[in-house]
Design a protein around this motif. Structure first.
Motif, PDB file in Angstrom:
ATOM      1  N   VAL A   1       0.864  -1.176   0.000  1.00 31.58           N
ATOM      2  CA  VAL A   1       0.000   0.000   0.000  1.00 31.58           C
ATOM      3  C   VAL A   1       0.900   1.226   0.000  1.00 31.58           C
ATOM      4  O   VAL A   1       1.940   1.235   0.664  1.00 31.58           O
TER       5      VAL A   1
ATOM      6  N   ARG B   1      -1.617 -18.655   8.400  1.00 33.21           N
ATOM      7  CA  ARG B   1      -2.271 -18.298   7.142  1.00 33.21           C
ATOM      8  C   ARG B   1      -1.776 -19.217   6.038  1.00 33.21           C
ATOM      9  O   ARG B   1      -0.629 -19.642   6.021  1.00 33.21           O
TER      10      ARG B   1
ATOM     11  N   ASN C   1       2.425  -8.045   7.835  1.00 29.69           N
ATOM     12  CA  ASN C   1       1.410  -8.808   7.118  1.00 29.69           C
ATOM     13  C   ASN C   1       0.016  -8.578   7.689  1.00 29.69           C
ATOM     14  O   ASN C   1      -0.975  -8.657   6.960  1.00 29.69           O
ATOM     15  N   GLU C   2      -0.074  -8.318   9.001  1.00 29.73           N
ATOM     16  CA  GLU C   2      -1.386  -8.200   9.640  1.00 29.73           C
ATOM     17  C   GLU C   2      -2.142  -6.953   9.186  1.00 29.73           C
ATOM     18  O   GLU C   2      -3.370  -6.910   9.255  1.00 29.73           O
ATOM     19  N   ILE C   3      -1.418  -5.920   8.717  1.00 30.82           N
ATOM     20  CA  ILE C   3      -2.082  -4.739   8.161  1.00 30.82           C
ATOM     21  C   ILE C   3      -2.561  -5.059   6.742  1.00 30.82           C
ATOM     22  O   ILE C   3      -3.694  -4.762   6.360  1.00 30.82           O
ATOM     23  N   LEU C   4      -1.697  -5.696   5.948  1.00 28.52           N
ATOM     24  CA  LEU C   4      -2.021  -5.990   4.546  1.00 28.52           C
ATOM     25  C   LEU C   4      -3.121  -7.039   4.409  1.00 28.52           C
ATOM     26  O   LEU C   4      -3.838  -7.069   3.408  1.00 28.52           O
ATOM     27  N   SER C   5      -3.235  -7.928   5.392  1.00 31.60           N
ATOM     28  CA  SER C   5      -4.267  -8.966   5.315  1.00 31.60           C
ATOM     29  C   SER C   5      -5.624  -8.436   5.750  1.00 31.60           C
ATOM     30  O   SER C   5      -6.643  -9.103   5.573  1.00 31.60           O
ATOM     31  N   GLY C   6      -5.655  -7.251   6.345  1.00 32.19           N
ATOM     32  CA  GLY C   6      -6.910  -6.705   6.852  1.00 32.19           C
ATOM     33  C   GLY C   6      -7.225  -7.144   8.272  1.00 32.19           C
ATOM     34  O   GLY C   6      -8.241  -6.750   8.836  1.00 32.19           O
TER      35      GLY C   6
ATOM     36  N   ASP D   1      -4.584  -0.219  10.951  1.00 32.75           N
ATOM     37  CA  ASP D   1      -3.471   0.621  11.385  1.00 32.75           C
ATOM     38  C   ASP D   1      -3.959   1.756  12.268  1.00 32.75           C
ATOM     39  O   ASP D   1      -4.969   2.407  11.965  1.00 32.75           O
TER      40      ASP D   1
ATOM     41  N   VAL E   1       3.470   7.381   2.700  1.00 29.37           N
ATOM     42  CA  VAL E   1       3.386   6.211   3.579  1.00 29.37           C
ATOM     43  C   VAL E   1       3.442   4.978   2.700  1.00 29.37           C
ATOM     44  O   VAL E   1       2.858   4.959   1.605  1.00 29.37           O
ATOM     45  N   ARG E   2       4.159   3.968   3.145  1.00 33.45           N
ATOM     46  CA  ARG E   2       4.095   2.667   2.474  1.00 33.45           C
ATOM     47  C   ARG E   2       3.812   1.586   3.504  1.00 33.45           C
ATOM     48  O   ARG E   2       4.279   1.675   4.640  1.00 33.45           O
ATOM     49  N   VAL E   3       3.051   0.586   3.092  1.00 35.99           N
ATOM     50  CA  VAL E   3       2.827  -0.593   3.922  1.00 35.99           C
ATOM     51  C   VAL E   3       3.403  -1.776   3.160  1.00 35.99           C
ATOM     52  O   VAL E   3       3.033  -2.002   2.001  1.00 35.99           O
ATOM     53  N   VAL E   4       4.326  -2.495   3.774  1.00 37.12           N
ATOM     54  CA  VAL E   4       4.915  -3.677   3.119  1.00 37.12           C
ATOM     55  C   VAL E   4       4.813  -4.881   4.048  1.00 37.12           C
ATOM     56  O   VAL E   4       4.601  -4.755   5.256  1.00 37.12           O
TER      57      VAL E   4
ATOM     58  N   ASP F   1       6.140  -8.562   5.856  1.00 38.12           N
ATOM     59  CA  ASP F   1       7.327  -8.982   6.613  1.00 38.12           C
ATOM     60  C   ASP F   1       8.259  -9.757   5.684  1.00 38.12           C
ATOM     61  O   ASP F   1       8.444 -10.972   5.842  1.00 38.12           O
ATOM     62  N   GLU F   2       8.818  -9.073   4.697  1.00 37.87           N
ATOM     63  CA  GLU F   2       9.709  -9.706   3.727  1.00 37.87           C
ATOM     64  C   GLU F   2      10.933  -8.827   3.552  1.00 37.87           C
ATOM     65  O   GLU F   2      10.808  -7.645   3.249  1.00 37.87           O
TER      66      GLU F   2
ATOM     67  N   ASP G   1       9.725 -11.209  12.914  1.00 36.13           N
ATOM     68  CA  ASP G   1      10.224  -9.861  13.232  1.00 36.13           C
ATOM     69  C   ASP G   1      11.590  -9.675  12.586  1.00 36.13           C
ATOM     70  O   ASP G   1      12.618 -10.061  13.147  1.00 36.13           O
TER      71      ASP G   1
END
Lengths: 252, 252
Positions: free
Chosen positions: A43, A219, B14-19, B23, B43-46, B48-49, B79
């Protein structure tokens, strides 16, 4: 990691970056995409600035199967998403007669001034996205879906295009709530993750009224693999003498 | 546009991107930065990679004066923020004795297992960021501030580092609520914006229980310039016979 069809969301709007407005679209889109087997992987939030929008659209559309944008398609001077997306694709922006016809469903001809007609400026080659709420359409150009920022309108636009999206397997998840600190179980959890690359194990600590614990979210796209990993996590936690609660599987 | 010191936020998880998780940090940081004259510009959301985190950290730190990250600094396998930031800067990640000492304020020596000690792995050359809630520190490396994702901990870390940030002029805003559709006033509004490049005029339509209207937000760093633009917007709206409400100036 679980491979499936990836998508990005581009949120366009100074009001999000200034803190004035709390975004309400990310979560809706993330959950909605997952139901058709598409995974939100990135995002970005950018300001109402042409250069920033063009750069983000081009970076995201070349990386992900689908890109969704929200915001900046109204009639005022700060609504510059359509012209920016046209420039990102190197196509002309033109007054679209199909879009004018839709505006006339909502707006009386004498009120359809030049500003409102800006909402009918659509990049060449784009398909319109229906807006049953207020009729001003969004559009799809290539793999980019341009939608309104107002949640109620964004949602009807998104639901309208969703049947056309081609996804992979739906991501499922199941949670194990463990009333023990995540540091205590971290090594055992890493070991389970290593043995089970077919699922993705997330660990989220919590403190509920002074009671510490960890939610382990498993998941994946393969329900039996999730069940097996959840059973292992639960068994491991019981081995630590921890109280556990297992949540039903959820599509996310 | 208003020029001032710019910042970016990188939300890792991942928990933000999965819905799964909504946030709650973006808005807090946006408002908090503005109080010291720093403007959140991207702002960027990525996920856990590692690759995604490294790419985003390097893109953002070369573009903005300050970068803040949230999430991914706990003890579990998912983490991976500290190691990813170290790689982004090309420096070593090492066990930091100052961080171990802080962990020992919270964790008894017999419970300080290898997983929890991961929270003391800090990139070489970084300064620690205090965590008065649970002691596991964040860190600052160059212009990148790495903080926890849990809002309560993120907030104390952010408040701890904020006095060290060097900002420009504080962004102020004042709103005019106009009970008329934005399409009706769009041309006049664009004309006011064009004559007043020292402020930024945003237009946000609303529908409150069936009553349509528009909130015009005038933002800028010069209070008299905001007042003048607000007076012009209000006068223009009254010329249209619209009912108006003017909000007090807010620092955002």
């Amino acid at each position: 990691m679980v491979d499936d069809v990836g998508a990005a969301l581009l949120i366009i709007g100074n009001e999000i970056l200034s803190g004035r407005t709390q975004d309400a679209n990310l979560r809706y889109i993330a959950l909605g995409l997952n139901e058709v087997g598409i995974r939100l992987q990135e995002v970005r939030v950018v300001a109402d600035e042409e250069g920033a929008i063009i750069a983000a659209v081009n970076a995201l559309r070349s990386t992900y199967a689908y890109v969704f944008t929200t915001g900046g398609i109204g009639p005022t001077h700060d609504d510059i998403t359509a012209q920016s997306v046209a420039k990102a694709f190197g196509v002309a922006l033109r007054r679209d007669p199909r879009a004018v016809e839709r505006l006339l469903r909502q707006i009386r001809p004498e009120n359809l001034n030049e500003a409102r007609l800006r909402m009918a400026n659509i990049p060449e080659g784009a398909d319109l996205i229906d807006n049953p709420v207020s009729h001003a359409p969004g559009f799809r150009l290539g793999n980019v879906f341009v939608m309104a920022g107002i949640p109620r309108i964004m949602q009807v636009m998104f639901e309208g295009v969703r049947p056309s999206l081609i996804g992979g397997a739906r991501l499922l998840s199941k949670s194990v709530t463990i009333f023990i600190g995540e540091g205590t179980i971290a090594a055992a959890l890493a070991e389970i993750q290593q043995r089970r690359p077919d699922v993705e194990i997330g660990s989220y600590p919590f403190n509920r009224d002074g009671i510490f614990g960890t939610v382990i979210v498993v998941r994946g796209t393969d329900a039996p693999a999730i069940e097996e990993a959840v059973a292992e996590v639960a068994g491991m936690a019981e081995g630590h003498g921890a109280k556990i609660e297992i949540e039903v599987a959820l599509p996310r």
